[in-house]
Design an enzyme around this catalytic site. Sequence first.
Site, mmCIF file in Angstrom:
data_model
loop_
_atom_site.group_PDB
_atom_site.id
_atom_site.type_symbol
_atom_site.label_atom_id
_atom_site.label_comp_id
_atom_site.label_asym_id
_atom_site.label_seq_id
_atom_site.Cartn_x
_atom_site.Cartn_y
_atom_site.Cartn_z
ATOM 1 N N ASP A 411 -14.574 -7.078 50.715
ATOM 2 C CA ASP A 411 -14.847 -6.188 51.836
ATOM 3 C C ASP A 411 -13.504 -5.556 52.205
ATOM 4 O OD1 ASP A 411 -16.065 -5.030 54.131
ATOM 5 O OD2 ASP A 411 -15.260 -6.665 55.344
ATOM 6 N N ASP A 413 -12.592 -3.688 55.708
ATOM 7 C CA ASP A 413 -12.170 -3.818 57.103
ATOM 8 C C ASP A 413 -12.074 -5.284 57.501
ATOM 9 O OD1 ASP A 413 -12.503 -1.139 56.855
ATOM 10 O OD2 ASP A 413 -13.911 -0.893 58.522
#
EC number: 3.1.3.3
Length: 625
Positions: A411, A413
Amino acid sequence: MKFGNHLLQKQKEYEPEWRDYFIDYVSLKQYIKTDISMYSIHFSPEKMKWKPENNEELDFANDINFRLGKLQANISTFIKMLDKEVEKLSQFFDKTVKSIVDEHQSISNSNDLSASKILFKKIIILEQFIMLNYTGIVKIMKKLDRHSGLKLSEPYMFRLVYLPFYHSEELNNIKHYLMDKLSGTGTTTTPEEKSAPLLTMPSILSKLDQTFIPPSSIMPQHNVLIQLSGRHGTDIIGCVLESMAKFNCTIIDFMLSRLYHNVTFGVLVRLTDESVDIFNHLSENARKWDAVLSFQIQDEREKIKHLLDEAPYDNRLKYTATVLNQNGLTSQFLYDWTKLLLETKISVEKMIRLSEDKQLNSIDFSLSIPNDLDFDDLRKRLYQLSAQHGTDVALQSLNVFRKNKRLVVFDMDSTLIRQEVIDEIAKHAGVVDEVAKITASAMNGEIDFKESLRRRVALLKGTPVSVLDDIKKILTFTEGAHFLCRSLKRLGYKLAVISGGFMPLATYVKHELGLDYAFANQLRVSNDGLTLTGETYGPIVDGIRKAELLDVIAQAESVSPEQVIAVGDGANDLFMLSKAGLGIAFNAKPRVQQQAPARINQRSLKNVLYLLGYTDNEIEQLATY
């Protein structure tokens, strides 16, 4: 079952004429309890004083003198009692062997296999009888040592070498003659039975730590676990292997353990008729190197199902648990962790220190887990333990894929970078509070990710596209991100970022970290390319889409799901975390941590390498490669 009860139970299984010749283990044990243990020279530390507190107490010198005086008389009585039992056993052995010799002579020229079978069985029963009683002698002498504080078992056991039952060449010859005769028919015994030992060892022997030499007549064709411990490292290994070579033993398995200068070397060997004198040779070598020799006899009829460094239990699953804390593993955590293992009947097979700092930060445990264990309950308890101590415990199946992962999907963020990019864009657009409210609604389950993304992006309408370049300049990469990605690339991994954020920033992160793939949401811009329209185009990268993209990349790289690692922090990462062979919740929200297969709650992404089993030394090699 305690040995006394075990011996009584076995005694009842024998014919009446045999029962009277068992050693009286119960009486010997009772005498130790009533007449020896109270005079033990094993003093309890809490009862020690410099001087007596009253005139009724003896000072240390007089107390020792009193106890030794009592022990001298009572142990002498005990030894005479035991000698009487041993002589009774030896006389019965002599009488039975004579009977066997006479029977053998009467049938030696006969082709009657049934008579040979009966005689063969009688020899087996006699050997079982001797080993059972021999074990009783060992156990009672060890008990005497413990309760008296004296070390008399070894010299006593060496006295038995001179008794007939210790080594009967005559009985051994008859045994092998009958074995050859019976197996030679091709119908009465299988090849496995022919090579198997004639003596089925009592189960109690597997728990018997022997430091003396057993009767040689019962040793051939048995497997023996030999262990030598001492401070001379390679010399310890060398002297064991010297004995193995000298007596032509077959080495089945081995294990080495080192604690600084101290080394323990164990070998599981198969003995032959010619190798029974190996124990004298090993004893000499042990004395030479000031080492401790011990061994255990195993029953060859029981198949060896486990390696020496494995827990000796059936129906178990192999797992690894990596524990880590950047501030150091506390003794309280390690104790609570061990208590959890004991309560769940999980056995520790290996412990490897992964961190090499002055403080202990990470340990890799190889575990043997009962296959009927409730893993959902175990994971809940591991989460509670981790939260209580601020220490991560990552449980993984221990298989070939543990260190052979080939694809890592991140991922973006709050995982590869510390910011949430939509929040950074919202700052420039002046809609931070509005975006935050929508985000909170999504986290509370009031709206799904797609709807929350649509609403938040709509608030960005009219924001200059140039803002994205400004945000690139302020992005802060998570500690260890560059090192981890560089190290994984050197190991041949393919790397990808799959983000619920936006493609321009995902592409930037991909180039900065040297990743192979980047997927994220596409922001639609005005016809002149200067502002955001407040819309996205193409498939929304939500949780399900992330898992689908993980599959797509894995297929493109010909990688199986077991060879994929996924790292993320949000609820929309759970699908890909569960799909990957190793799913890691990195500094994630509590709900994500509870559901994720593994967790890291440390500052640095470098800790991912610990979960792959790499030590600090290996990690340092990756840094300088």
